[in-house]
Motif scaffolding. Structure first.
Motif, mmCIF file in Angstrom:
data_model
loop_
_atom_site.group_PDB
_atom_site.id
_atom_site.type_symbol
_atom_site.label_atom_id
_atom_site.label_comp_id
_atom_site.label_asym_id
_atom_site.label_seq_id
_atom_site.Cartn_x
_atom_site.Cartn_y
_atom_site.Cartn_z
ATOM 1 N N ASP A 60 57.638 38.166 52.829
ATOM 2 C CA ASP A 60 57.519 39.416 52.082
ATOM 3 C C ASP A 60 56.611 40.368 52.858
ATOM 4 O OD1 ASP A 60 56.845 41.470 50.285
ATOM 5 O OD2 ASP A 60 57.019 40.151 48.554
ATOM 6 N N GLU A 61 57.048 41.609 53.013
ATOM 7 C CA GLU A 61 56.251 42.587 53.770
ATOM 8 C C GLU A 61 54.851 42.772 53.181
ATOM 9 O OE1 GLU A 61 58.321 46.254 54.040
ATOM 10 O OE2 GLU A 61 59.638 45.588 55.669
ATOM 11 N N ASP A 62 54.735 42.613 51.859
ATOM 12 C CA ASP A 62 53.450 42.825 51.197
ATOM 13 C C ASP A 62 52.636 41.542 51.052
ATOM 14 O OD1 ASP A 62 53.895 45.572 50.869
ATOM 15 O OD2 ASP A 62 55.066 45.238 49.054
ATOM 16 N N LEU A 63 53.049 40.486 51.760
ATOM 17 C CA LEU A 63 52.274 39.251 51.738
ATOM 18 C C LEU A 63 50.889 39.506 52.307
ATOM 19 C CD1 LEU A 63 52.232 36.098 51.360
ATOM 20 C CD2 LEU A 63 52.916 35.960 53.761
ATOM 21 N N LEU A 64 49.853 39.160 51.545
ATOM 22 C CA LEU A 64 48.473 39.402 51.978
ATOM 23 C C LEU A 64 48.069 38.358 53.014
ATOM 24 C CD1 LEU A 64 45.868 41.027 51.668
ATOM 25 C CD2 LEU A 64 45.245 39.524 49.749
ATOM 26 N N ILE A 65 47.698 38.840 54.181
ATOM 27 C CA ILE A 65 47.287 37.948 55.275
ATOM 28 C C ILE A 65 45.769 37.819 55.320
ATOM 29 C CG2 ILE A 65 47.381 37.533 57.753
ATOM 30 C CD1 ILE A 65 50.083 37.307 56.384
ATOM 31 N N VAL A 66 45.082 38.952 55.372
ATOM 32 C CA VAL A 66 43.613 38.954 55.442
ATOM 33 C C VAL A 66 43.070 39.940 54.415
ATOM 34 C CG1 VAL A 66 41.600 39.440 56.872
ATOM 35 C CG2 VAL A 66 43.589 38.320 57.886
ATOM 36 N N ASN A 67 42.053 39.507 53.692
ATOM 37 C CA ASN A 67 41.415 40.352 52.681
ATOM 38 C C ASN A 67 39.927 40.434 53.004
ATOM 39 O OD1 ASN A 67 41.175 41.916 50.364
ATOM 40 N ND2 ASN A 67 40.847 40.139 49.041
ATOM 41 N N ILE A 68 39.409 41.663 53.137
ATOM 42 C CA ILE A 68 37.992 41.858 53.442
ATOM 43 C C ILE A 68 37.299 42.379 52.194
ATOM 44 C CG2 ILE A 68 36.329 43.060 54.913
ATOM 45 C CD1 ILE A 68 38.462 43.223 57.057
ATOM 46 N N THR A 69 36.332 41.613 51.704
ATOM 47 C CA THR A 69 35.630 41.961 50.475
ATOM 48 C C THR A 69 34.135 42.076 50.738
ATOM 49 O OG1 THR A 69 35.332 39.642 49.846
ATOM 50 C CG2 THR A 69 37.351 40.719 49.122
ATOM 51 N N GLN A 70 33.422 42.590 49.737
ATOM 52 C CA GLN A 70 31.972 42.690 49.857
ATOM 53 C C GLN A 70 31.371 41.296 49.718
ATOM 54 O OE1 GLN A 70 30.143 45.246 46.982
ATOM 55 N NE2 GLN A 70 28.153 45.245 47.997
ATOM 56 N N GLN A 71 30.437 40.990 50.588
ATOM 57 C CA GLN A 71 29.794 39.685 50.537
ATOM 58 C C GLN A 71 28.920 39.588 49.290
ATOM 59 O OE1 GLN A 71 27.011 38.669 53.747
ATOM 60 N NE2 GLN A 71 28.182 36.797 54.028
ATOM 61 N N ILE A 72 29.046 38.494 48.570
ATOM 62 C CA ILE A 72 28.296 38.315 47.329
ATOM 63 C C ILE A 72 27.072 37.443 47.597
ATOM 64 C CG2 ILE A 72 29.676 36.304 46.667
ATOM 65 C CD1 ILE A 72 29.373 37.238 43.752
ATOM 66 N N SER A 73 25.961 37.805 46.984
ATOM 67 C CA SER A 73 24.731 37.042 47.186
ATOM 68 C C SER A 73 24.805 35.729 46.418
ATOM 69 C CB SER A 73 23.519 37.848 46.716
ATOM 70 O OG SER A 73 23.580 38.041 45.308
ATOM 71 N N ALA A 74 23.928 34.798 46.797
ATOM 72 C CA ALA A 74 23.891 33.496 46.122
ATOM 73 C C ALA A 74 23.520 33.668 44.652
ATOM 74 C CB ALA A 74 22.902 32.577 46.825
ATOM 75 N N GLU A 75 22.593 34.603 44.368
ATOM 76 C CA GLU A 75 22.165 34.828 42.988
ATOM 77 C C GLU A 75 23.314 35.377 42.149
ATOM 78 O OE1 GLU A 75 20.652 35.896 45.652
ATOM 79 O OE2 GLU A 75 18.791 34.739 45.694
ATOM 80 N N ALA A 76 24.056 36.335 42.714
ATOM 81 C CA ALA A 76 25.178 36.921 41.982
ATOM 82 C C ALA A 76 26.289 35.903 41.766
ATOM 83 C CB ALA A 76 25.721 38.139 42.740
ATOM 84 N N LEU A 77 26.509 35.064 42.788
ATOM 85 C CA LEU A 77 27.530 34.029 42.665
ATOM 86 C C LEU A 77 27.172 33.042 41.567
ATOM 87 C CD1 LEU A 77 30.147 32.806 43.759
ATOM 88 C CD2 LEU A 77 28.786 31.545 45.424
ATOM 89 N N GLU A 78 25.886 32.641 41.513
ATOM 90 C CA GLU A 78 25.444 31.706 40.488
ATOM 91 C C GLU A 78 25.566 32.324 39.101
ATOM 92 O OE1 GLU A 78 21.508 29.010 39.332
ATOM 93 O OE2 GLU A 78 21.552 30.222 41.166
ATOM 94 N N ALA A 79 25.253 33.613 38.990
ATOM 95 C CA ALA A 79 25.358 34.295 37.703
ATOM 96 C C ALA A 79 26.819 34.357 37.240
ATOM 97 C CB ALA A 79 24.773 35.703 37.809
ATOM 98 N N GLU A 80 27.736 34.646 38.176
ATOM 99 C CA GLU A 80 29.160 34.692 37.830
ATOM 100 C C GLU A 80 29.647 33.320 37.383
ATOM 101 O OE1 GLU A 80 31.697 36.325 40.774
ATOM 102 O OE2 GLU A 80 30.736 38.293 40.781
ATOM 103 N N LEU A 81 29.177 32.281 38.074
ATOM 104 C CA LEU A 81 29.582 30.925 37.723
ATOM 105 C C LEU A 81 29.077 30.561 36.335
ATOM 106 C CD1 LEU A 81 30.888 28.263 38.517
ATOM 107 C CD2 LEU A 81 28.750 27.583 39.617
ATOM 108 N N GLU A 82 27.836 30.899 36.044
ATOM 109 C CA GLU A 82 27.280 30.592 34.730
ATOM 110 C C GLU A 82 28.031 31.348 33.639
ATOM 111 O OE1 GLU A 82 23.180 31.555 34.979
ATOM 112 O OE2 GLU A 82 22.631 29.731 36.097
ATOM 113 N N GLU A 83 28.381 32.604 33.906
ATOM 114 C CA GLU A 83 29.125 33.398 32.920
ATOM 115 C C GLU A 83 30.507 32.805 32.671
ATOM 116 O OE1 GLU A 83 30.739 37.997 32.270
ATOM 117 O OE2 GLU A 83 29.409 37.496 33.952
ATOM 118 N N ALA A 84 31.176 32.385 33.775
ATOM 119 C CA ALA A 84 32.500 31.793 33.635
ATOM 120 C C ALA A 84 32.446 30.488 32.853
ATOM 121 C CB ALA A 84 33.117 31.560 35.011
ATOM 122 N N GLU A 85 31.418 29.666 33.131
ATOM 123 C CA GLU A 85 31.269 28.403 32.412
ATOM 124 C C GLU A 85 30.967 28.650 30.941
ATOM 125 O OE1 GLU A 85 28.257 26.354 34.585
ATOM 126 O OE2 GLU A 85 29.697 25.421 35.969
#
Length: 232
Positions: free
Chosen positions: A169-194
């Motif tokens: 598919d022409e629109d198949l995503l090959i590489v995605n560049i996102t903002q790097q998330i900090s460890a604190e923000a990642l832990e907060a997202e994980l706690e919220e999801a849980e």
């Protein structure tokens, strides 16, 4: 792709696990060649030469197999590798002809460094294309050098060589560049999801110790307050 490497094969007359083990003990590889409506051809390949040919040619290495003096072009379809010793145990080949179009999955190689504080995610490691059997790309190189957060590289953005057609598919995503998330923000997202999922964890030893220290401190404060009241 470079010219096909020529490999002289031996006819395989014995079959079964015991025969396969004897072949491997001699540092050789049992293999089967399929394709073009012909009966499967069972051969024996020299181990080291075959391994180096596949290593240099990549996942779609083109080999010129010499079978009783006749050349048969073939590309590997399935390579079985021993998980411990990392040696090739068996290969299934697909027979091809010069000028013939074949469907293959070509690996993606990401190079370069994106902009600071970004995360490069390789969403797909291979992409399906149609190419001439003798001109299969070894890989597609994708540069992310200096690319900012929010950049997405799609299959249609790949630089395909002449004679190669994109099948994915022409629109198949090959590489995605996102903002790097900090460890604190990642832990907060994980706690919220849980929390949303109702997942609860038993307190850790450190959390228990901290709670006990707080309780002792509060109790000590109450005692001090009581002593102060009694002296008034």
């Amino acid at each position: 792709m470079s010219e096909a490497e020529k490999i002289i094969t031996e006819n395989r007359a014995e079959f079964g696990k015991g025969a396969a083990r004897r072949i491997r003990r001699d540092n050789k590889i049992p293999a089967v060649i399929y394709g073009h409506g012909n009966n499967p051809v069972h051969v024996i390949l020299p181990g080291h030469q075959t391994m180096m040919a596949l290593k240099h040619g990549g996942a779609n290495a083109l080999l010129a197999l010499d079978i009783d003096g006749s050349e048969q072009l073939a590309i590997p379809k399935d390579v079985q590798v021993d998980p411990i010793r990392r040696v090739i145990e068996h290969i299934d080949f697909v027979a091809v002809r010069r000028g013939e179009k074949v469907t293959v999955d070509v690996p993606i190689h990401v190079v370069g460094d994106a902009a600071p504080d970004t995360l490069v995610v390789n969403e797909n490691n291979v992409v399906s294309v149609e190419a001439e059997a003798t001109h299969i790309p070894e890989f597609f190189e994708v540069s992310v050098e200096g690319l900012p957060d929010g950049t997405q590289i799609l299959a249609k953005d790949l630089n395909l060589p002449e004679g190669t057609t994109l099948l994915a598919d022409e629109d198949l995503l090959i590489v995605n560049i996102t903002q790097q998330i900090s460890a604190e923000a990642l832990e907060a997202e994980l706690e919220e999801a849980e929390a949303d999922l109702g997942i609860e964890h038993d307190p850790s030893d450190a959390e228990i110790a901290e709670a006990q220290e707080e309780a002792v401190a509060i109790e000590a404060g109450d005692d001090d307050a009581a002593k102060g009241d009694s002296t008034e």
